[in-house]
Design a protein around this motif. Structure first.
Motif, short mmCIF file in Angstrom:
data_model
loop_
_atom_site.label_atom_id
_atom_site.label_comp_id
_atom_site.label_asym_id
_atom_site.label_seq_id
_atom_site.Cartn_x
_atom_site.Cartn_y
_atom_site.Cartn_z
N LEU A 1 14.15 34.82 -29.26
CA LEU A 1 13.05 35.36 -28.45
C LEU A 1 11.71 34.85 -28.95
N VAL A 2 11.56 34.76 -30.26
CA VAL A 2 10.30 34.31 -30.85
C VAL A 2 10.04 32.85 -30.52
N SER A 3 11.07 32.00 -30.66
CA SER A 3 10.86 30.58 -30.37
C SER A 3 10.55 30.36 -28.90
N ASP A 4 11.20 31.13 -28.02
CA ASP A 4 10.89 31.03 -26.59
C ASP A 4 9.47 31.52 -26.31
N LEU A 5 9.09 32.62 -26.95
CA LEU A 5 7.75 33.16 -26.76
C LEU A 5 6.70 32.17 -27.25
N ALA A 6 6.98 31.48 -28.36
CA ALA A 6 6.02 30.53 -28.92
C ALA A 6 5.68 29.43 -27.91
N ILE A 7 6.69 28.96 -27.18
CA ILE A 7 6.44 27.91 -26.18
C ILE A 7 5.50 28.43 -25.11
N TRP A 8 5.76 29.65 -24.64
CA TRP A 8 4.90 30.26 -23.63
C TRP A 8 3.47 30.42 -24.15
N MET A 9 3.34 30.86 -25.40
CA MET A 9 2.01 31.12 -25.95
C MET A 9 1.22 29.83 -26.15
N VAL A 10 1.88 28.77 -26.58
CA VAL A 10 1.20 27.48 -26.74
C VAL A 10 0.73 26.97 -25.39
N ILE A 11 1.60 27.08 -24.38
CA ILE A 11 1.24 26.63 -23.03
C ILE A 11 0.04 27.43 -22.50
N GLY A 12 0.00 28.72 -22.83
CA GLY A 12 -1.12 29.55 -22.37
C GLY A 12 -2.36 29.41 -23.22
N ALA A 13 -2.18 29.22 -24.54
CA ALA A 13 -3.30 29.28 -25.47
C ALA A 13 -4.16 28.02 -25.49
#
Length: 300
Positions: A62-74
């Protein structure tokens, strides 16, 4: 300038050796410290958050998947945030708007973009936003501590002139208007990096004291402490800078920091004075807490 010369400069004079990594240059192609440090911060942050997830019995995927989303958003929002408040400059050089490798991103823009992405992700995955925020917060502040050194190599994000022993030399072409006659400035990037490391230590102590049962933290506490602690330091340090993003006569970062402090303090009061759980993107399921829900979701 070779690698050894760069090390000697760093050891004996607090001066940036330049934005490019000397030993990672091939012809006209080179790797910049700014991009290298951001990439390193993301990698270290994901690894740390996955470790913390395992400590909480949460699926680390879940964390690795979330990290991708956060980088794309951040990252895009961090750049857009910066460009928006420097539009007079970028309107004259629109080709530089996407030149993120030259520096010029705003951490508050990154936080906002990452939070929006995280809210959407947690809603879709039906996991507690606050649980995931607690797992990510220590990695986020550590990444900020690492990323700030990109400002050092770019000779940017420095403060007012100073003669303190840890003063930072800024080349003439990087000095702001009105400061051309000054050579040494406050290394505000260093102040913020050290402050962030202190906040990181506090968050890790809270996490493991809660994990060991020495104290009982409500879900969301670690992230809220991050908001308050980081923003207090940023508010003070921003007052020293000469290149703040401005909205009229107001320093934007200081205004946003005050808002973050207010949100964090209100959230902590909500948890510990009013003894109520924080509003979440997913309502708690009967007989199942948010940690159990996250750990059972997307089993490898």
């Amino acid at each position: 300038m070779n690698f050894l010369s760069s090390l000697l400069i760093l050891a004996f004079q607090f001066t940036s050796p330049g934005p490019e990594i000397p030993f990672l240059r091939w012809g006209s192609f080179s790797i910049r410290w700014y991009g290298f440090l951001i990439a390193s911060a993301v990698l270290i942050g994901v690894t740390l958050s996955q470790y913390l997830a395992r400590q909480r019995q949460v699926n680390p995927e879940l964390v690795s998947d979330l990290a991708i989303w956060m980088v794309i958003g951040a990252i895009p929002l961090a750049r857009l945030y910066y460009v928006a408040f420097q539009w007079q400059e970028y309107a004259q050089h629109p080709d530089q708007i996407i030149a993120i490798w030259r520096g010029g991103i705003a951490i508050h823009g990154a936080i906002i973009g990452g939070l929006i992405a995280a809210l959407i992700f947690c809603r879709l995955q039906r996991v507690s936003f606050w649980l995931m925020a607690d797992l990510v917060a220590p990695a986020l502040i550590l990444g900020q501590a690492i990323g700030r050194w990109g400002n050092f190599f770019n000779s940017e994000a420095f403060g007012r002139p100073t003669d303190l022993p840890w003063k930072l030399y800024i080349p003439p072409n990087h000095r702001p208007p009105g400061y051309q006659s000054f050579e040494y400035f406050h290394p505000t990037f260093l102040y913020e990096s050290l402050w962030n490391l202190m906040v990181f230590t506090i968050l890790m102590v809270l996490f493991f004291r809660d994990r060991s049962g020495k104290m009982r933290l409500q879900t969301g506490t670690i992230f809220l402490v991050y908001l308050v602690a980081y923003s207090c330091g940023r508010f003070w340090i921003e007052g020293l800078r000469t290149d703040s993003l401005m909205l009229g006569s107001l320093r934007v970062a200081q205004v946003v920091s005050l808002v973050e402090i207010a949100i964090g303090m209100t959230g902590l009061a909500w948890l510990y004075l009013w003894h109520r759980p924080l509003p979440d993107v997913v309502p708690p399921q009967k007989g199942e807490n948010s940690a159990d829900a996250a750990s059972s979701n997307k089993q490898p």
